[in-house]
Design a protein around this motif. Structure first.
Motif, PDB file in Angstrom:
ATOM      1  N   TYR A  16       2.334   4.904   1.105  1.00 34.48           N
ATOM      2  CA  TYR A  16       2.624   5.435   2.445  1.00 34.48           C
ATOM      3  C   TYR A  16       2.948   6.920   2.324  1.00 34.48           C
TER       4      TYR A  16
ATOM      5  N   ASP B  68       3.774  10.343   4.922  1.00 34.50           N
ATOM      6  CA  ASP B  68       3.998  10.827   6.282  1.00 34.50           C
ATOM      7  C   ASP B  68       4.612  12.225   6.210  1.00 34.50           C
TER       8      ASP B  68
ATOM      9  N   THR C 277       4.321   0.599   1.842  1.00 33.20           N
ATOM     10  CA  THR C 277       4.344  -0.333   2.970  1.00 33.20           C
ATOM     11  C   THR C 277       4.042  -1.739   2.468  1.00 33.20           C
TER      12      THR C 277
ATOM     13  N   THR D  51       3.197  -5.644   3.644  1.00 35.08           N
ATOM     14  CA  THR D  51       2.716  -6.440   4.764  1.00 35.08           C
ATOM     15  C   THR D  51       2.716  -7.915   4.382  1.00 35.08           C
TER      16      THR D  51
ATOM     17  N   ARG E 278       0.838  -1.199   0.000  1.00 33.09           N
ATOM     18  CA  ARG E 278       0.000   0.000   0.000  1.00 33.09           C
ATOM     19  C   ARG E 278       0.875   1.251   0.000  1.00 33.09           C
TER      20      ARG E 278
END
Length: 216
Positions: free
Chosen positions: A196, A198, A211, A213, A194
């Motif tokens: 990301y 920030d 990201t 997972t 996905r």
């Protein structure tokens, strides 16, 4: 500025794909729920499928290898690969038979050759036809006896090496097969990527990334 705008658009596009997939999953669940409700109205009982995960036995490969080392083919039976056991027995049995045959022929020609060198003329290859007491020349010469024993010795050693290789291969096959039987391929394994985004609290600059997972 254009570069940042392009990156933001890319992340929004990826995020839209992920959200669409989640919406599709929710839609599928809604369809399943509506179908279940419809079946219940008609008096049809719908049971949810249940899957039982097989427990992994870390000692199974070692046990299979040990059993095959003690008795070839036993590890394959332990792995419930029953059709492999006759193949193992046939391969190793053939190797043992070839070794035994060549070893017996080698001993015959070697014993006759040693008696010839000792001055005797009573070996089985000296007079192959009707008995002739006055016979002075052998039917099989000394050089032929020497060549024969060398040939059978070479074939015997080769059969021994092949039999040992088949025995080792039987152990390796049982060990690897036990590993593969416990290979985890259930539905709980998942991989998700996905976008990301920030904000750096110091410089207030946006940080972009992905990201990943992994679920086991």
């Amino acid at each position: 500025m254009n570069k940042r705008l392009g990156i933001v658009c890319l992340f929004l596009f990826l995020g839209n794909i992920v959200f669409c997939q989640e919406d599709d999953k929710k839609g599928d669940e809604k369809v399943k729920d509506s179908l279940s409700a419809e079946f219940k109205k008609k008096g049809v009982v719908v049971e949810a499928a249940s899957f039982e995960r097989q427990a992994i036995n870390p000692l199974a490969p070692s046990k299979a290898a040990f059993y095959s080392a003690v008795l070839p083919g036993l590890g394959q039976i332990y792995n419930k690969r029953y059709w492999k056991a006759p193949i193992v027995w046939g391969a190793i049995g053939t190797g043992i038979y070839v070794y035994s045959f060549n070893n017996g022929e080698y001993n015959r020609y070697r014993d006759a050759f040693k008696r010839r060198k000792a001055g005797f003329t009573d070996d089985e290859f000296f007079d192959l036809g009707a008995p002739d007491e006055g016979k002075t020349e052998p039917d099989v010469s000394d050089s032929a006896l020497e060549d024969a024993q060398e040939r059978f010795q070479r074939d015997r050693d080769l059969a021994l090496l092949i039999t040992i290789a088949l025995y080792a291969l039987n152990i390796i096959d049982a060990n690897v097969d036990a590993h593969l039987k416990q290979y985890n391929v259930d539905e709980n394994l998942s991989f998700d990527i996905r976008p990301y985004l920030d904000i750096n609290p110091v410089s207030s600059n946006p940080n972009y990334g992905l990201t990943m997972t992994l679920k086991f």
